[in-house]
Scaffold this active site. Structure first.
Site, PDB file in Angstrom:
ATOM      1  N   GLY A  54       6.099   4.192   3.350  1.00 56.50           N
ATOM      2  CA  GLY A  54       5.409   5.091   4.262  1.00 56.50           C
ATOM      3  C   GLY A  54       6.351   5.825   5.192  1.00 56.50           C
ATOM      4  N   GLU A  75      15.239   2.111  11.058  1.00 53.16           N
ATOM      5  CA  GLU A  75      15.174   1.101   9.995  1.00 53.16           C
ATOM      6  C   GLU A  75      16.477   0.299   9.975  1.00 53.16           C
ATOM      7  OE1 GLU A  75      14.664  -1.462   7.272  1.00 53.16           O
ATOM      8  OE2 GLU A  75      12.962  -0.153   7.716  1.00 53.16           O
ATOM      9  N   VAL A 118      13.103  -2.147  16.110  1.00 53.49           N
ATOM     10  CA  VAL A 118      12.277  -1.764  17.248  1.00 53.49           C
ATOM     11  C   VAL A 118      11.926  -3.016  18.037  1.00 53.49           C
ATOM     12  CG1 VAL A 118      10.089  -0.749  17.962  1.00 53.49           C
ATOM     13  CG2 VAL A 118      11.354   0.234  16.058  1.00 53.49           C
ATOM     14  N   CYS A 201      -0.677  -5.689  -1.952  1.00 51.10           N
ATOM     15  CA  CYS A 201      -0.944  -5.715  -3.397  1.00 51.10           C
ATOM     16  C   CYS A 201      -1.654  -7.019  -3.780  1.00 51.10           C
ATOM     17  CB  CYS A 201       0.330  -5.556  -4.204  1.00 51.10           C
ATOM     18  SG  CYS A 201      -0.033  -5.172  -5.940  1.00 51.10           S
ATOM     19  N   ASP A 336       0.972  -0.636   5.348  1.00 47.15           N
ATOM     20  CA  ASP A 336       0.587  -2.044   5.498  1.00 47.15           C
ATOM     21  C   ASP A 336       0.406  -2.488   6.942  1.00 47.15           C
ATOM     22  OD1 ASP A 336       0.906  -1.977   2.788  1.00 47.15           O
ATOM     23  OD2 ASP A 336       2.612  -3.347   2.696  1.00 47.15           O
ATOM     24  N   LYS A 344      -3.560  -2.998   0.673  1.00 53.11           N
ATOM     25  CA  LYS A 344      -2.243  -2.544   1.113  1.00 53.11           C
ATOM     26  C   LYS A 344      -1.341  -2.361  -0.111  1.00 53.11           C
ATOM     27  CE  LYS A 344      -2.888  -5.073   5.460  1.00 53.11           C
ATOM     28  NZ  LYS A 344      -3.006  -3.931   6.376  1.00 53.11           N
ATOM     29  N   THR A 345      -1.238  -1.118  -0.597  1.00 52.33           N
ATOM     30  CA  THR A 345      -0.451  -0.828  -1.791  1.00 52.33           C
ATOM     31  C   THR A 345       0.349   0.464  -1.592  1.00 52.33           C
ATOM     32  OG1 THR A 345      -2.128   0.563  -2.877  1.00 52.33           O
ATOM     33  CG2 THR A 345      -2.296  -1.827  -3.223  1.00 52.33           C
ATOM     34  N   ALA A 346       1.329   0.671  -2.483  1.00 52.30           N
ATOM     35  CA  ALA A 346       2.099   1.918  -2.444  1.00 52.30           C
ATOM     36  C   ALA A 346       1.210   3.106  -2.785  1.00 52.30           C
ATOM     37  CB  ALA A 346       3.275   1.835  -3.417  1.00 52.30           C
ATOM     38  N   CYS A 379      -4.433  -0.539  -7.927  1.00 55.76           N
ATOM     39  CA  CYS A 379      -3.751  -1.780  -8.259  1.00 55.76           C
ATOM     40  C   CYS A 379      -3.655  -1.887  -9.779  1.00 55.76           C
ATOM     41  CB  CYS A 379      -4.528  -2.981  -7.698  1.00 55.76           C
ATOM     42  SG  CYS A 379      -3.716  -4.565  -7.996  1.00 55.76           S
TER      43      CYS A 379
END
Length: 450
Positions: A54, A75, A118, A201, A336, A344-346, A379
């Site tokens: 994301g 990141e 963070v 997933c 997510d 919660k998936t790509a 999925c």
């Protein structure tokens, strides 16, 4: 001299030198030392927190919107992973290296990579705090922190992974242990678990089970194996159409499913797994295992717990329609880490990114968001080394299928889509901000009727 903390850009060098010399002579030079927090402050039009699917996707989209040099992504990790690949890695069908690329290679050019964690959010002041108490200010903030794995909530883990016969496809450190445990299987129970928590997933815990069952058949060990799926859920899958298809497979392949069974302890030295019965609090059952695949409990990252941007459970509190924060209009969430009521998936992230892009565009113009996310997620249920049921559905747990065929059936074409096409889409289109899910193609495939 108290104003020397910030010098005018119009001062010439010799003027600055004279001022400094005077400050030293007068003893007031101590006023030149700014506090670490104010000295370290940076500002960007858009700050993206998190460099996963994301975060990278939205940083690419935002760079095109506001320009190079005006977007930062925060990141700490040096490596970016395509995690949907790990199902096939754990089953021996792909190599772990094929799922990894350096983070530097996926950060869009012109986007500032702040390699840090963070530490806190201050949406009232439009800033976040990172390592060394440094502050980053923003005009718009996108939170894409993913979720956290909690192996430690299962007694005996994560140290239990040091023993053989136990693995987990959910971690880069443990996914290859799954394949090793499968190869070393002799006879007994092969147990696969599903935790009592949100899961990224949600189909993955049973995908590796189907791959393992087929592997044991091909290697002549299936007759000596009991395949067991112990799930904390009360159903095999949340969408009835696909659940019905999976139930047929489970019956055909003689797989035992125990519902409302939640893994609470692993005793790796004696190969025992302890499960609590969620229907009968306090009641536990011990299973001996020859192979154990653990899906850990999951939850929000620590920094989101008790955060002003989160709900009571710690998930980023956004509108399920447009992904804008419910309280702070210049804050947004994706993926997510949010409380969006979908899997919660790509694939969900792809669809969300298209909606969020439109939402932010309108907010930047002081207009109200109009695009609506329907909860689309996908999925690809891997049921064998060449078979996939492509589950696609919405917020209402209703099928939202792209192709004009029955996607409730196992298909080889869908396996190749999962194994070959989707990684290409991920690396070449999604992370570059050019893939927003299959919605535009769905109407074409269904001649405009869907």
């Amino acid at each position: 001299m108290a104003t020397l903390g910030v010098m005018s850009p119009g001062l010439h060098v010799h003027q600055c030198t004279q001022l400094l010399r005077a400050a030293i002579q007068s003893g007031s030079c101590r006023t030149l030392h700014m506090s670490p927090r104010s000295a370290a402050k940076e500002y960007y039009d858009v700050v993206v927190v998190g460099g996963g699917a994301g975060g990278i996707t939205m940083s690419a989209r935002m760079k095109r919107k506001v320009g190079a040099g005006k977007v930062a992504v925060i990141e700490p990790s040096e490596t970016h992973y395509y995690q949907p690949m790990w199902t096939l890695v754990g089953g021996g069908a792909k190599k772990l290296a094929s799922s990894a690329r350096p983070t530097a290679s996926v950060i869009p050019s012109g986007v500032k990579w702040i390699k840090s964690e963070v530490k806190g959010f201050d949406p009232e002041k439009n800033c976040i705090r990172i390592d060394d108490d440094k502050e980053i200010s923003y005009k718009y903030l996108i939170i894409a922190l993913g979720l956290k794995l909690h192996y430690e909530k299962i007694k005996g883990l994560p140290e239990g992974f040091n023993y053989p016969k136990i693995g987990s496809n959910y971690s880069v450190q443990t996914v290859e242990k799954t394949w090793k445990a499968l190869q070393d299987f002799k006879k007994g129970n092969a147990i696969f678990t599903f935790p009592n928590s949100p899961v990224k997933c949600a189909g993955a815990p049973q995908k590796i089970m189907y791959l393992s069952e087929e592997y044991l058949r091909k290697t002549g060990k299936r007759a000596d194996a009991n395949i067991i799926f112990n799930t904390s859920s009360g159903v095999i899958f949340g969408v009835k159409k696909y659940a019905d298809a999976l139930q047929k497979i489970i019956k055909e392949r003689n797989i035992q499913v125990n519902y409302k069974h939640n893994l609470i302890e692993v005793r790796p030295d004696i190969q025992e797994a302890v499960f609590e019965n969620l229907d009968k609090p306090g009641e536990t059952k011990v299973f001996q295992y020859e192979m154990l695949h653990v899906t850990p409990p999951m939850g929000p990252p620590d920094v989101l717990m008790n955060s002003p941007v989160s709900d009571a459970a710690g998930w980023v509190d956004v509108s399920k329609d447009n992904l804008q924060h419910k309280k702070y209009p210049n804050v947004f969430g994706i993926g997510d880490c949010t409380n969006l009521p979908t899997s919660k998936t790509a694939a969900a992230i792809a669809a969300q990114s298209a909606v969020l892009n439109k939402t932010i565009s309108l907010v930047m113009k002081n207009q109200s968001p109009s695009s609506k996310y329907d909860g689309y997620t996908s999925c690809p249920l891997v049921t064998g080394y060449r078979k996939v049921i492509l589950a696609e559905f919405d917020y209402n747990q209703q099928p939202l299928e792209t192709f004009p065929i029955d996607q409730g059936k196992e298909r080889r074409t869908m396996y190749h889509m999962k194994a070959d096409m989707m990684p290409f889409l991920y690396w070449q289109l999604l992370l570059r901000g050019y893939w927003g899910g299959p919605a535009p193609y769905r109407k074409i495939m269904h001649l405009g009727f869907k």
